[in-house]
Design a protein around this motif. Structure first.
Motif, PDB file in Angstrom:
ATOM      1  N   ALA A 150     -10.676  -7.929   6.661  1.00 41.08           N
ATOM      2  CA  ALA A 150      -9.602  -8.091   7.643  1.00 41.08           C
ATOM      3  C   ALA A 150      -9.508  -6.857   8.530  1.00 41.08           C
ATOM      4  O   ALA A 150      -9.954  -5.768   8.154  1.00 41.08           O
ATOM      5  N   PRO A 151      -8.926  -6.981   9.723  1.00 43.04           N
ATOM      6  CA  PRO A 151      -8.708  -5.799  10.572  1.00 43.04           C
ATOM      7  C   PRO A 151      -7.726  -4.845   9.913  1.00 43.04           C
ATOM      8  O   PRO A 151      -7.029  -5.225   8.953  1.00 43.04           O
ATOM      9  N   PRO A 152      -7.631  -3.590  10.410  1.00 46.93           N
ATOM     10  CA  PRO A 152      -6.738  -2.612   9.773  1.00 46.93           C
ATOM     11  C   PRO A 152      -5.301  -3.099   9.624  1.00 46.93           C
ATOM     12  O   PRO A 152      -4.655  -2.790   8.630  1.00 46.93           O
ATOM     13  N   VAL A 153      -4.812  -3.818  10.613  1.00 40.81           N
ATOM     14  CA  VAL A 153      -3.495  -4.446  10.488  1.00 40.81           C
ATOM     15  C   VAL A 153      -3.740  -5.928  10.260  1.00 40.81           C
ATOM     16  O   VAL A 153      -4.182  -6.651  11.162  1.00 40.81           O
ATOM     17  N   ASP A 154      -3.496  -6.395   9.051  1.00 35.51           N
ATOM     18  CA  ASP A 154      -3.775  -7.787   8.718  1.00 35.51           C
ATOM     19  C   ASP A 154      -2.984  -8.718   9.637  1.00 35.51           C
ATOM     20  O   ASP A 154      -1.802  -8.470   9.920  1.00 35.51           O
ATOM     21  N   PRO A 155      -3.602  -9.794  10.125  1.00 31.69           N
ATOM     22  CA  PRO A 155      -2.903 -10.699  11.045  1.00 31.69           C
ATOM     23  C   PRO A 155      -1.692 -11.395  10.445  1.00 31.69           C
ATOM     24  O   PRO A 155      -0.843 -11.899  11.189  1.00 31.69           O
ATOM     25  N   THR A 156      -1.583 -11.408   9.123  1.00 27.09           N
ATOM     26  CA  THR A 156      -0.407 -12.027   8.508  1.00 27.09           C
ATOM     27  C   THR A 156       0.754 -11.051   8.356  1.00 27.09           C
ATOM     28  O   THR A 156       1.852 -11.455   7.944  1.00 27.09           O
ATOM     29  N   ALA A 157       0.531  -9.757   8.633  1.00 27.01           N
ATOM     30  CA  ALA A 157       1.611  -8.775   8.529  1.00 27.01           C
ATOM     31  C   ALA A 157       2.640  -9.020   9.633  1.00 27.01           C
ATOM     32  O   ALA A 157       2.305  -9.467  10.733  1.00 27.01           O
ATOM     33  N   VAL A 158       3.909  -8.708   9.337  1.00 29.17           N
ATOM     34  CA  VAL A 158       5.001  -8.907  10.291  1.00 29.17           C
ATOM     35  C   VAL A 158       5.561  -7.543  10.665  1.00 29.17           C
ATOM     36  O   VAL A 158       6.128  -6.841   9.816  1.00 29.17           O
ATOM     37  N   LEU A 159       5.397  -7.164  11.921  1.00 30.82           N
ATOM     38  CA  LEU A 159       5.873  -5.865  12.415  1.00 30.82           C
ATOM     39  C   LEU A 159       6.949  -6.108  13.469  1.00 30.82           C
ATOM     40  O   LEU A 159       6.709  -6.814  14.458  1.00 30.82           O
ATOM     41  N   GLY A 167      -1.615  -4.180   4.825  1.00 32.05           N
ATOM     42  CA  GLY A 167      -2.117  -5.312   4.068  1.00 32.05           C
ATOM     43  C   GLY A 167      -1.471  -6.636   4.452  1.00 32.05           C
ATOM     44  O   GLY A 167      -0.502  -6.686   5.215  1.00 32.05           O
ATOM     45  N   ARG A 168      -1.991  -7.688   3.870  1.00 32.24           N
ATOM     46  CA  ARG A 168      -1.531  -9.038   4.218  1.00 32.24           C
ATOM     47  C   ARG A 168      -0.073  -9.248   3.809  1.00 32.24           C
ATOM     48  O   ARG A 168       0.376  -8.779   2.772  1.00 32.24           O
ATOM     49  N   GLU A 169       0.636  -9.943   4.669  1.00 34.44           N
ATOM     50  CA  GLU A 169       2.023 -10.330   4.456  1.00 34.44           C
ATOM     51  C   GLU A 169       2.970  -9.137   4.299  1.00 34.44           C
ATOM     52  O   GLU A 169       4.110  -9.300   3.848  1.00 34.44           O
ATOM     53  N   ALA A 170       2.512  -7.949   4.664  1.00 31.72           N
ATOM     54  CA  ALA A 170       3.425  -6.801   4.670  1.00 31.72           C
ATOM     55  C   ALA A 170       4.461  -6.995   5.772  1.00 31.72           C
ATOM     56  O   ALA A 170       4.212  -7.668   6.784  1.00 31.72           O
ATOM     57  N   GLN A 171       5.639  -6.392   5.599  1.00 30.70           N
ATOM     58  CA  GLN A 171       6.701  -6.460   6.601  1.00 30.70           C
ATOM     59  C   GLN A 171       7.206  -5.046   6.872  1.00 30.70           C
ATOM     60  O   GLN A 171       7.541  -4.321   5.925  1.00 30.70           O
ATOM     61  N   ILE A 172       7.263  -4.680   8.151  1.00 27.43           N
ATOM     62  CA  ILE A 172       7.666  -3.321   8.534  1.00 27.43           C
ATOM     63  C   ILE A 172       8.742  -3.422   9.605  1.00 27.43           C
ATOM     64  O   ILE A 172       8.581  -4.125  10.608  1.00 27.43           O
ATOM     65  N   GLY A 173       9.842  -2.694   9.403  1.00 33.85           N
ATOM     66  CA  GLY A 173      10.993  -2.783  10.282  1.00 33.85           C
ATOM     67  C   GLY A 173      10.882  -1.939  11.540  1.00 33.85           C
ATOM     68  O   GLY A 173      10.089  -0.985  11.626  1.00 33.85           O
TER      69      GLY A 173
END
Length: 353
Positions: free
Chosen positions: A117-126, A139-145
């Motif tokens: 996967a790319p450095p910022v996984d496409p499933t991550a929510v930023l 990583g995948r499915e990570a969430q960052i505020g």
């Protein structure tokens, strides 16, 4: 929405399958086809769960457990309450480790990021305003505020949640963790690695999977190169507003209260609980499974081996109330001075042996 968790659980399994994996015998009269779907501590377990006991100080928890099955030594098999099936083994903790591996086969090598996967996984929510510096991995499915900055080379693991206005320093790693708002994590911090859990044996030591999390509440600051292990079954928790210095080790299942101060090179062993506003001096440490009461202070290079009352000041190794420790030190100093004076007066020194 409830967090999906960091480990996929296998099963359910028939009681006979669990017993075989754990190396245990099912007590007479039990139904081997009963389904077991998870592993839980005695005080949390329900009818579809398996638990274990290998220390008699937890017998009261055994008496009250609602577990469907429990790994026990033969000597206490008759103590298992009605509704709970005894799984009899000479080594309950070893059996527990094997049962965990059955239900959580991926726990030994947890996923941090998806391969390829790319450095910022496409499933991550930023959220808006998140800053990701070069070399960071999300990583995948990570969430960052919103307003959070992830510095160069930092790694945020799969399904990690980080709140708003946080700072994750260079080369820090955060896995298996839920992080609140306005948290500062300095360079080289390691959060969420598995705890130091082994079932000891004469032929070797069996690794126990660690399936808990790390919970870091709002306004916590964590110094460079500090390590915080994830829990074994339950969570490791760092309370709101607590400040942790560089080079601190916090073991699995530790609970740190609100606004505590943990100074450099302190080591807090697994399952220790600190109340609110506790101060741990530099190079201090605790044994596991004790409680440090709210407002207590533990001096530098001091090591409590038993519970510390709220508001107390402890010093020394083993740590004692400050006045008691000071009196002992003063007495030793007077004895040494008296002996020194007697030698200088010409009294022969005692012969060795």
């Amino acid at each position: 929405m409830e967090h999906p968790g960091f480990f996929e659980r296998a099963g359910p399994y028939a009681l006979s399958e669990v017993a075989t994996a754990a190396g245990a015998e099912i007590a007479n009269g039990a139904d081997p086809a009963v389904k077991i779907d998870d592993v839980r501590p005695l005080f949390e377990a329900g009818p579809s769960h398996i638990s274990f006991i290998d220390n008699k100080k937890y017998l009261t928890q055994l008496d009250a457990t609602k577990a469907g099955a429990c790994l026990v030594i033969p000597a206490i098999a008759d103590r298992v309450p009605a509704g709970t099936t005894a799984l009899i083994t000479k080594q309950p903790y070893h059996g527990f480790a094997r049962a965990l591996a059955l239900f959580y086969p991926a726990a030994m090598q947890p996923m941090v990021a998806t391969a390829g996967a790319p450095p910022v996984d496409p499933t991550a929510v930023l959220e808006a305003g998140v800053m990701i510096e070069p070399g960071a991995v999300i990583g995948r499915e990570a969430q960052i505020g919103a307003g959070t900055r992830i510095a160069a080379g930092a790694v945020i693991g799969a399904r990690v949640t980080i709140g708003r206005d946080c700072f994750i320093g260079p080369l820090a790693t955060v896995t298996h963790a839920l992080v609140g708002d306005r948290v500062i994590i300095h360079s080289g911090v390691r959060i969420g690695q598995d705890g130091f859990g082994f079932a000891m044996g004469r032929t070797g030591h069996l690794k126990v999977p660690q399936i808990g999390r790390v919970i870091i509440q709002d306004d916590v600051e964590i110094g460079a190169n500090t390590t915080i292990d994830r829990g074994a079954l339950k969570d490791t928790i760092i309370g709101e507003g607590s400040k942790i210095d560089n080079l601190v080790q916090i073991g699995h299942n530790v609970i740190i209260g609100r606004h505590c101060v943990i100074v450099s090179m302190c080591g807090i062993s697994g399952s220790t609980e600190l109340g609110d506003f506790v101060v741990m001096g530099g190079q201090s440490g605790t044994v596991g499974h004790i409680k440090i009461g709210s407002g207590a202070q533990v001096g530098g290079a001091s090591h409590p081996t038993h519970d510390v009352p709220p508001g107390a000041r402890y010093f020394g190794t083993p740590a004692k109330p400050l006045r008691e420790s000071a009196r002992e030190q003063a007495m030793i100093k007077r004895l040494v001075a008296r002996d020194k004076d007697s030698y200088e007066d010409g009294t022969p020194e005692p012969e060795e042996g």
